[in-house]
Write an enzyme that holds these catalytic residues in place. Sequence first.
Site, PDB file in Angstrom:
ATOM      1  N   TRP A 168       0.863  -1.176   0.000  1.00 44.43           N
ATOM      2  CA  TRP A 168       0.000   0.000   0.000  1.00 44.43           C
ATOM      3  C   TRP A 168       0.902   1.230   0.000  1.00 44.43           C
ATOM      4  O   TRP A 168       1.870   1.298   0.745  1.00 44.43           O
ATOM      5  CB  TRP A 168      -0.923   0.051   1.221  1.00 44.43           C
ATOM      6  CG  TRP A 168      -1.589   1.397   1.297  1.00 44.43           C
ATOM      7  CD1 TRP A 168      -2.577   1.855   0.488  1.00 44.43           C
ATOM      8  CD2 TRP A 168      -1.236   2.484   2.163  1.00 44.43           C
ATOM      9  NE1 TRP A 168      -2.873   3.164   0.801  1.00 44.43           N
ATOM     10  CE2 TRP A 168      -2.064   3.579   1.811  1.00 44.43           C
ATOM     11  CE3 TRP A 168      -0.293   2.644   3.178  1.00 44.43           C
ATOM     12  CZ2 TRP A 168      -1.986   4.805   2.461  1.00 44.43           C
ATOM     13  CZ3 TRP A 168      -0.213   3.874   3.828  1.00 44.43           C
ATOM     14  CH2 TRP A 168      -1.067   4.939   3.474  1.00 44.43           C
ATOM     15  N   GLU A 209      -3.055  -2.873  -2.556  1.00 43.23           N
ATOM     16  CA  GLU A 209      -4.192  -2.270  -1.862  1.00 43.23           C
ATOM     17  C   GLU A 209      -4.487  -0.853  -2.350  1.00 43.23           C
ATOM     18  O   GLU A 209      -3.665   0.041  -2.223  1.00 43.23           O
ATOM     19  CB  GLU A 209      -3.888  -2.229  -0.350  1.00 43.23           C
ATOM     20  CG  GLU A 209      -4.972  -1.565   0.485  1.00 43.23           C
ATOM     21  CD  GLU A 209      -4.628  -1.539   1.971  1.00 43.23           C
ATOM     22  OE1 GLU A 209      -3.474  -1.818   2.341  1.00 43.23           O
ATOM     23  OE2 GLU A 209      -5.537  -1.215   2.767  1.00 43.23           O
ATOM     24  N   LYS A 211      -7.145   2.660  -2.610  1.00 43.94           N
ATOM     25  CA  LYS A 211      -7.750   3.537  -1.625  1.00 43.94           C
ATOM     26  C   LYS A 211      -8.410   4.718  -2.321  1.00 43.94           C
ATOM     27  O   LYS A 211      -8.037   5.080  -3.438  1.00 43.94           O
ATOM     28  CB  LYS A 211      -6.628   4.020  -0.701  1.00 43.94           C
ATOM     29  CG  LYS A 211      -7.042   4.851   0.453  1.00 43.94           C
ATOM     30  CD  LYS A 211      -5.894   4.997   1.441  1.00 43.94           C
ATOM     31  CE  LYS A 211      -6.362   5.841   2.610  1.00 43.94           C
ATOM     32  NZ  LYS A 211      -5.390   5.900   3.687  1.00 43.94           N
ATOM     33  N   ASP A 242      -9.799  -3.009   1.554  1.00 39.07           N
ATOM     34  CA  ASP A 242      -9.865  -2.473   2.913  1.00 39.07           C
ATOM     35  C   ASP A 242     -11.248  -1.848   3.099  1.00 39.07           C
ATOM     36  O   ASP A 242     -11.668  -1.004   2.297  1.00 39.07           O
ATOM     37  CB  ASP A 242      -8.747  -1.432   3.092  1.00 39.07           C
ATOM     38  CG  ASP A 242      -8.685  -0.856   4.505  1.00 39.07           C
ATOM     39  OD1 ASP A 242      -9.739  -0.429   5.024  1.00 39.07           O
ATOM     40  OD2 ASP A 242      -7.583  -0.813   5.081  1.00 39.07           O
ATOM     41  N   HIS A 245     -11.802   1.981   2.716  1.00 43.34           N
ATOM     42  CA  HIS A 245     -11.216   2.679   1.568  1.00 43.34           C
ATOM     43  C   HIS A 245     -12.170   3.011   0.434  1.00 43.34           C
ATOM     44  O   HIS A 245     -11.747   3.208  -0.704  1.00 43.34           O
ATOM     45  CB  HIS A 245     -10.041   1.860   1.017  1.00 43.34           C
ATOM     46  CG  HIS A 245      -8.840   1.906   1.905  1.00 43.34           C
ATOM     47  ND1 HIS A 245      -7.604   1.442   1.543  1.00 43.34           N
ATOM     48  CD2 HIS A 245      -8.697   2.387   3.168  1.00 43.34           C
ATOM     49  CE1 HIS A 245      -6.740   1.615   2.521  1.00 43.34           C
ATOM     50  NE2 HIS A 245      -7.392   2.175   3.529  1.00 43.34           N
ATOM     51  N   HIS A 269      -8.671  -6.201   4.430  1.00 41.97           N
ATOM     52  CA  HIS A 269      -8.318  -5.414   5.601  1.00 41.97           C
ATOM     53  C   HIS A 269      -9.641  -5.064   6.268  1.00 41.97           C
ATOM     54  O   HIS A 269     -10.331  -4.135   5.850  1.00 41.97           O
ATOM     55  CB  HIS A 269      -7.552  -4.149   5.214  1.00 41.97           C
ATOM     56  CG  HIS A 269      -6.082  -4.377   5.075  1.00 41.97           C
ATOM     57  ND1 HIS A 269      -5.180  -3.377   4.833  1.00 41.97           N
ATOM     58  CD2 HIS A 269      -5.349  -5.521   5.178  1.00 41.97           C
ATOM     59  CE1 HIS A 269      -3.955  -3.897   4.786  1.00 41.97           C
ATOM     60  NE2 HIS A 269      -4.026  -5.186   4.979  1.00 41.97           N
ATOM     61  N   ASP A 277     -12.209   7.166   6.451  1.00 40.66           N
ATOM     62  CA  ASP A 277     -11.353   6.002   6.702  1.00 40.66           C
ATOM     63  C   ASP A 277     -10.661   6.139   8.042  1.00 40.66           C
ATOM     64  O   ASP A 277      -9.452   6.317   8.134  1.00 40.66           O
ATOM     65  CB  ASP A 277     -10.322   5.914   5.556  1.00 40.66           C
ATOM     66  CG  ASP A 277      -9.330   4.782   5.742  1.00 40.66           C
ATOM     67  OD1 ASP A 277      -9.703   3.778   6.362  1.00 40.66           O
ATOM     68  OD2 ASP A 277      -8.193   4.905   5.260  1.00 40.66           O
ATOM     69  N   ASP A 279     -10.380   4.095  10.622  1.00 38.06           N
ATOM     70  CA  ASP A 279      -9.748   2.921  11.228  1.00 38.06           C
ATOM     71  C   ASP A 279     -10.196   2.676  12.660  1.00 38.06           C
ATOM     72  O   ASP A 279      -9.378   2.457  13.548  1.00 38.06           O
ATOM     73  CB  ASP A 279      -8.215   3.037  11.123  1.00 38.06           C
ATOM     74  CG  ASP A 279      -7.737   2.921   9.682  1.00 38.06           C
ATOM     75  OD1 ASP A 279      -7.765   1.806   9.137  1.00 38.06           O
ATOM     76  OD2 ASP A 279      -7.376   3.959   9.091  1.00 38.06           O
ATOM     77  N   ASP A 309      -7.264  -4.267  10.093  1.00 39.48           N
ATOM     78  CA  ASP A 309      -6.516  -3.026   9.886  1.00 39.48           C
ATOM     79  C   ASP A 309      -7.253  -1.851  10.513  1.00 39.48           C
ATOM     80  O   ASP A 309      -8.146  -1.267   9.895  1.00 39.48           O
ATOM     81  CB  ASP A 309      -6.278  -2.783   8.387  1.00 39.48           C
ATOM     82  CG  ASP A 309      -5.448  -1.527   8.145  1.00 39.48           C
ATOM     83  OD1 ASP A 309      -4.880  -0.994   9.120  1.00 39.48           O
ATOM     84  OD2 ASP A 309      -5.365  -1.071   6.989  1.00 39.48           O
TER      85      ASP A 309
HETATM   86  C1  RNT Z   1      -3.819   2.739   4.794  1.00 37.89           C
HETATM   87  C2  RNT Z   1      -3.958   1.284   4.493  1.00 37.89           C
HETATM   88  C3  RNT Z   1      -2.847   0.434   4.987  1.00 37.89           C
HETATM   89  C4  RNT Z   1      -2.380   0.818   6.374  1.00 37.89           C
HETATM   90  C5  RNT Z   1      -1.346  -0.101   6.956  1.00 37.89           C
HETATM   91  C6  RNT Z   1      -0.695   0.480   8.147  1.00 37.89           C
HETATM   92  O1  RNT Z   1      -4.943   3.451   4.505  1.00 37.89           O
HETATM   93  O2  RNT Z   1      -5.166   0.818   4.975  1.00 37.89           O
HETATM   94  O3  RNT Z   1      -3.219  -0.889   4.922  1.00 37.89           O
HETATM   95  O4  RNT Z   1      -3.435   0.920   7.262  1.00 37.89           O
HETATM   96  O5  RNT Z   1      -0.469  -0.459   5.979  1.00 37.89           O
HETATM   97 ZN    ZN Z   2      -5.502  -1.282   4.859  1.00 37.68          ZN
END
Ligand code: RNT
Ligand code: ZN
Length: 402
Positions: A168, A209, A211, A242, A245, A269, A277, A279, A309
């Site tokens: 990523w 990955e 986003k 993810d 994302h 993820h 996003d 997290d 994640d």
């Molecule tokens: C970032 C991505 C990625 C990170 C990690 C730390 O938006 O989701 O996967 O969260 O690599």
């Molecule tokens: Zn991620």
Amino acid sequence: MIGVDTDRAIETLATVALSLHCWQGDDVGGFENVGELSGGIAATGNYPGKARTADELRRDLDKVYSLLPGQHRLNLHAFYAETGGRKVDRNELQPEHFANWLDWAKANQHGLDFNPTCFSHPKAASGFTLASYDEGIRDFWIEHCIASRQIGAHFGRELGNTCVTNIWIPDGYKDSPVDRLKPRELLKDSLDKVFTEKIDPRYNLDAIEGKLFGLGVESYTVGSHEFYLGYAATHQTLLTLDAGHYHPTESIADKISAALLFVPEILLHVSRGVRWDSDHVVILDDALQAIAQELVRGGFLSRVHIGLDYFDASINRVAAWTIGARNTLRALLMALVEPIEQLRTIEQSGDYTQRLALLEELKGLPFGAVWDYHCLKHGVPVGMQYMDEIKAYEQRELSQRS
Ligand code: RNT
Ligand code: ZN
């Protein structure tokens, strides 16, 4: 009577290995002491007790694994290397810098996954890495990604357990660019270089990955979903989805069956965006259940690697990991106890009224008892007992860290 084989469900659940993200334990800090977290991601909060060393991080993880039924993996980021106080730049990282992690994984039967760290580094300060207009910068990150694949392959070979190495990058613009194509051409070219060397898929699998946007990168992200979907489909790499994302109403659950027609495997993820996003810790919400249902209903468990994640620094970090991981397992179990054959038959017959009625009825079944039994069988805490363990650990260990 709804005919569900709960024994079979918990047997299947026991085969699922979640890949826990090492970065929940220290707010995506890593051990290089290079300063601020960059790349358009942020961990907010200042709950005491974050891991300051690899030993502390492993201790915290040991605690988490002891509270989860089943055997699980660890997802490592490159900047968690242990270089014994020597400065080793990321393009020079070698498997030896992860020897302690590997020994620990071996001793505890954890599979390992890996990630190049293409952020929080002076050479990522411009906000561009693999897609930089500067060839020197690109080459540095290409070398880092190549080194990461080698480290992943080493893990896979040593553990006899395939490593998934996920790339990523944060590359993108705060404001709208005039050239949306060129950075993508550069990224495509960089990835081609990263993947030139073929690695035995028994040892390492490559994932990429995409986003939508990041903090300070709101207008354009080079590695968008379409970019990586196209790249993964043509190059047959894994595609990483993810949950945070995409646009807020867009669900990754619906992407799995479509993508799996064109890519060999998927890495998830599992995360939770709140408005953006952000997290957040994964909770047992509709989005998580939809993902789990897709994996089970579609028969995709063998082709989808499930990683977590998120990074919440505002609550006990060991609990953050545990809550999200237990919820992911619970969601899978809820999906595994569905009478899927019956539902499929009803759907194919065109009886959508019956489908809706049965799906709603299932929500009232005593699913919690099956989960408790599963935890009991695996010798891990039932219900809120896991919080007693975490509180004792906080007293004994986390509260001693300043
Ligand atoms: C970032 C991505 C990625 C990170 C990690 C730390 O938006 O989701 O996967 O969260 O690599
Ligand atoms: Zn991620």
